[in-house]
Design an enzyme around this catalytic site. Sequence first.
Site, short mmCIF file in Angstrom:
data_model
loop_
_atom_site.label_atom_id
_atom_site.label_comp_id
_atom_site.label_asym_id
_atom_site.label_seq_id
_atom_site.Cartn_x
_atom_site.Cartn_y
_atom_site.Cartn_z
N CYS A 1 33.45 -64.28 70.99
CA CYS A 1 33.06 -64.91 72.25
C CYS A 1 33.96 -64.41 73.36
CB CYS A 1 33.14 -66.43 72.14
SG CYS A 1 34.82 -67.05 71.97
N CYS B 1 37.70 -64.58 73.27
CA CYS B 1 38.40 -63.51 72.55
C CYS B 1 38.75 -62.37 73.51
CB CYS B 1 37.53 -62.96 71.42
SG CYS B 1 36.96 -64.17 70.23
N ASP C 1 24.24 -38.06 104.78
CA ASP C 1 24.50 -36.69 105.20
C ASP C 1 23.14 -36.04 105.47
OD1 ASP C 1 25.86 -34.16 105.49
OD2 ASP C 1 25.02 -33.65 103.53
N ASP D 1 25.89 -34.69 99.34
CA ASP D 1 25.78 -33.75 98.22
C ASP D 1 26.79 -32.62 98.25
OD1 ASP D 1 24.74 -32.25 100.37
OD2 ASP D 1 23.50 -31.07 98.99
N ASP E 1 31.39 -33.73 101.78
CA ASP E 1 31.09 -35.16 101.69
C ASP E 1 32.05 -35.90 100.75
OD1 ASP E 1 28.84 -34.75 103.32
OD2 ASP E 1 27.64 -34.18 101.58
#
Length: 756
Positions: free
Chosen positions: A13, A16, A442, A637, A641
Amino acid sequence: MENVSFNITGMTCSACSARIEKGLSKLEGVKEVNVNLLTNSMAVAFDSEAVSAGQIAQKVEDIGYGASLKAAAKKQEASPEDTAGAEIRHMKTRLIVSLIFTVPLFYISMGEMLGWPLPAFLSGMENAGVYAFTLLLLTLPVLIANHRYFQLGFKNLWKRSPNMDSLIAIGSGAAFAYGVYAIYRILWGYGHGDMAAVHSFSMNLYFESAGVILTLITLGKFFEARAKGRTSDAIKKLMNLAPKTATVLRGGSEAEIPVEDVITGDIIIVKAGGAVPVDGVIVTGYAAIDEAAITGESLPVEKKEGDKVTGGTVAKSGYFKMEARAVGENTTLAKIIRLVEDATSSKAPIAKLADKISGVFVPVVIAIAIGAFIVWILLGHGFEFSLSVAISVLVISCPCALGLATPTAIMVGTGRGASNGILFKSAEALETLHHTQVIVLDKTGTVTEGKPAVTDILPFNITKEELLCIAASLENLSGHPLSLPIIAEAETMNITLKEVAGYKLIPGQGITGTIDGKVCFAGNRKLMEAFGIHMDSDGEGFAASGKTPLYFAREKELLGVIAVADTVKPTSAAAIAELTRMGLEVIMLTGDNRVTAEAIRNKVGLSKVIAEVLPEDKERIIRNLQDENKKVVMVGDGVNDAPALARADVGIAIGAGTDIAIESADTVLMKSDLLDVVTAIGLSKAVMRNIRQNLFWAFIYNIIGIPVAAGVFYGAFGWLLNPMIGAAAMSFSSVSVVTNALRLRFWKPKQPLNNN
């Protein structure tokens, strides 16, 4: 700093996982700990000079659990022997054994009360001893089959880290112990002629409570294990994409070898219907490649010599030879699997609330059970009544539901994203995305295609084909980026190029050369003016719309104008419109001049554009937006960036972009389609909605269930909970949380993934 993953055993659980995280965080040198209850795994970031992996594993064992280093996967198995499958089989065996003995145990113990027929040797006061001993014998196999609850529960209780098993062990153990005590009292009653004691204790043996509690909880655990196994379906499907073998050319002949034996530089043969075994480049041939499993793109993509192909994709038609460029753990498929696994192993900020509560939940429940027992004893309700109340409190409380509420939704959600070509690197990114306020895009490669293309051909006194023939013949000798789209356009129209003599480059203006004995010119307005060529059309209309006009002339005659531009992606306008409709502020950043930027803004319907931005300024703009207390997403990309992607609250990298951008981002779009930004935000909202539902029901269940079990409403309404009903309710709560999370498997984006 070192990052290591461990397999953890013994967790049942969230108490733990919270206990392990709390214990390890105190260890010198440990910087970050993430324990995943769903996958029974742990990721630890630590200073290897201050602490070792062995010391971390030992600390976990000291806390009361098992820990072992995850072996580095040398290959991706098609059908991995996953822990979920083993857990399901184990729970099924326990359940079958438990049911075989629990059904007669329940029938016999409840028979007289419900008017069911019983064998003569089990009926009547004279057979009370036989009756009690029979129930004992039926209960023992159930306890033995489910001994792990006692083994782990009491072990963790001894180590002062009680968990769900501790609650079960104390509750069912107390019921069983009381049953044994009752047998002694029955036998004592027979020996001393005290038939009232015999009758009283034979009616309150509690063996059925001990057995039924364990069986019902095991039934719940079985359903929970089955449901949990289904949450990792996405990862299994990705792993199954990896081919087991590859056909390679070695020594001049074809050989089929295990895919893990493929090395960089191998020439691999792929035929129609075959899977691409590793990442590489086509050296000869062509094919239509189905990339749906990797990118989510539904239509096959045509690939030819020089094109990249990805391992795990399928050649629907054609035949080609490819050179292996990335193998083993370096393939795109392996990286995707690792990203998905890392995301499911990480914790969303919302999970910390459940973790904090889970850390104190079990001790508080034990305290409530003891308190309820003492209160009811003091109120004069007797030992049996008080014990029943205490057991009910122990078995109805459910830390499991709290612990499973977040990781199940995260795992299913990240898997759903991966199947749509959207890779979340962390649970935090998945959560943060849902309350985004600003989307910064961008331009090049994100809103636009990222490569120039011919948009207009305007000939004067010659045909379009003649103009393109002269233009492409001249540009074929140029290395300028703007020459490539013109050459590509000529190839598309099957135009044969002419020989050029006397080629000359004029820096900053263009080129000249002789074709068919006549001097021809290709370049900008300055070139035409320098050679005194009369300009009937100056191409300013093209420039105003963001296009670059290229002029072509022969001798003193202007032959025409060809406009070149970085074209807008087909889905960009639809994606920006949808993001705006969602109430988000959408901003485009570009280093281009304002005229070009405004032209793109008008085409895609943007409300704001920031032009002429230097690469180093992108990160500053993101920071300024954050200073206004806005949650900012950056989509890009390129190398330029990367700082902005890292600075943003969530960085989204276009999949076709550079490795640097992808490494800097929190989310990767495999299809390079802006509509996937819409999909990612929609999925984030769906996952967070699911997590809130799970947490709400888990909290409400415990807030209502525990007081009812403790008898808070007994005096006013006569409400009291049988321990067996409490056990059933506890099992149902965990199963319901996991089942609710599994609904995300059927989530679909409102916007189409592809709008081409």
